[in-house]
Design a protein around this motif. Structure first.
Motif, short mmCIF file in Angstrom:
data_model
loop_
_atom_site.label_atom_id
_atom_site.label_comp_id
_atom_site.label_asym_id
_atom_site.label_seq_id
_atom_site.Cartn_x
_atom_site.Cartn_y
_atom_site.Cartn_z
N ASP A 43 37.55 33.51 -49.65
CA ASP A 43 37.15 32.52 -49.10
C ASP A 43 36.93 32.88 -47.50
O ASP A 43 35.61 32.51 -46.93
N LEU A 44 37.71 33.43 -47.10
CA LEU A 44 37.69 34.31 -45.58
C LEU A 44 36.54 35.07 -45.37
O LEU A 44 35.61 35.00 -44.41
N ASP A 46 33.75 34.98 -47.26
CA ASP A 46 32.54 34.38 -47.29
C ASP A 46 32.41 33.30 -45.92
O ASP A 46 31.12 33.36 -45.50
N ALA A 47 33.36 33.18 -45.60
CA ALA A 47 33.36 32.03 -44.31
C ALA A 47 32.87 33.04 -42.95
O ALA A 47 32.15 32.56 -42.06
N ASN A 50 29.46 33.62 -43.18
CA ASN A 50 28.56 32.43 -42.71
C ASN A 50 29.06 31.61 -41.64
O ASN A 50 28.91 30.74 -41.66
N ALA A 51 29.53 32.41 -40.79
CA ALA A 51 30.40 31.97 -39.61
C ALA A 51 29.41 30.95 -38.83
O ALA A 51 29.76 29.97 -37.98
N ASP A 54 29.26 27.83 -40.60
CA ASP A 54 30.47 26.86 -40.82
C ASP A 54 31.62 27.73 -39.90
O ASP A 54 32.36 28.18 -40.87
N ALA A 57 35.38 27.15 -41.36
CA ALA A 57 35.98 27.48 -42.46
C ALA A 57 36.55 28.79 -42.37
O ALA A 57 37.66 28.78 -43.25
N ALA A 58 36.29 29.72 -41.70
CA ALA A 58 37.23 31.02 -41.41
C ALA A 58 38.72 30.34 -40.99
O ALA A 58 39.63 31.10 -41.63
N GLU A 60 40.10 27.75 -41.55
CA GLU A 60 40.81 27.01 -42.58
C GLU A 60 41.42 28.11 -43.54
O GLU A 60 42.40 27.83 -44.11
N ALA A 61 40.60 28.95 -44.02
CA ALA A 61 40.89 30.20 -44.66
C ALA A 61 42.22 30.82 -44.51
O ALA A 61 43.04 31.23 -44.84
#
Length: 124
Positions: A43-44, A46-47, A50-51, A54, A57-58, A60-61
Motif C-alpha cells: 500500500d505504501l 502504491d501511495a 500516486n502521491a 493522494d 495515503a502514504a 496512512e500506510a
C-alpha cells in the motif's frame, strides 16, 4: 513409586508441550502480523507512486505499519524479531521524514526490512 514417576513424567511432558505450543503460537502471530505489514508495504509503495493524487495515503500506510510493528514488539521477546522490528521502524521513519520534507522517498529499505521481519517471524 512407578505410578508417581509416570505422573511426574507426564506432567513434565505436558508442560513442555504447552511451552512449545506457546512459542509456536507466538511465531504464528508474528508471521500473521508480518504478512499484514507486507500488505501495508505494498500500500505504501502504491501511495508513494500516486502521491500527487493522494498524499494522505502514504501517511496512512505508514501508520498501519507502525501499529503492526507495535503488535509484534509487544508479543515477542525474541532478539532477532526485536532487531528486525527496530530496522523496520528506522526505514519507516526515514520514509516519513522524506514525505514530511516534500521529497519522494525511497521505500525499498522498508520492503527489505519487511522481508527480514517475515523471515525471522516464520516458524521453522
Amino acid at each position: 513409586m512407578r505410578r508417581t514417576l509416570l505422573t511426574v513424567a507426564a506432567a513434565a511432558l505436558a508442560a513442555t508441550a504447552l511451552i512449545g505450543c506457546g512459542a509456536v503460537e507466538k511465531a504464528i502471530s508474528c508471521a500473521t502480523t508480518a504478512a499484514a505489514i507486507a500488505e501495508s508495504v505494498n500500500d505504501l509503495q502504491d501511495a508513494v507512486s500516486n502521491a500527487g493524487e493522494d498524499p494522505v495515503a502514504a501517511a496512512e500506510a505508514l501508520d498501519r505499519i507502525d501499529d503492526d510493528l507495535d503488535q509484534i514488539a509487544d508479543s515477542s521477546g525474541d532478539t532477532d524479531v526485536t532487531a528486525a522490528v527496530d530496522d523496520m521502524r528506522k526505514a519507516v521513519d526515514n520514509v516519513r521524514t522524506s514525505l514530511d520534507d516534500g521529497q519522494v522517498p525511497d521505500v525499498s529499505p522498508v520492503g527489505d526490512a519487511a522481508n527480514e521481519l517475515t523471515s525471522v517471524c516464520t516458524p521453522n
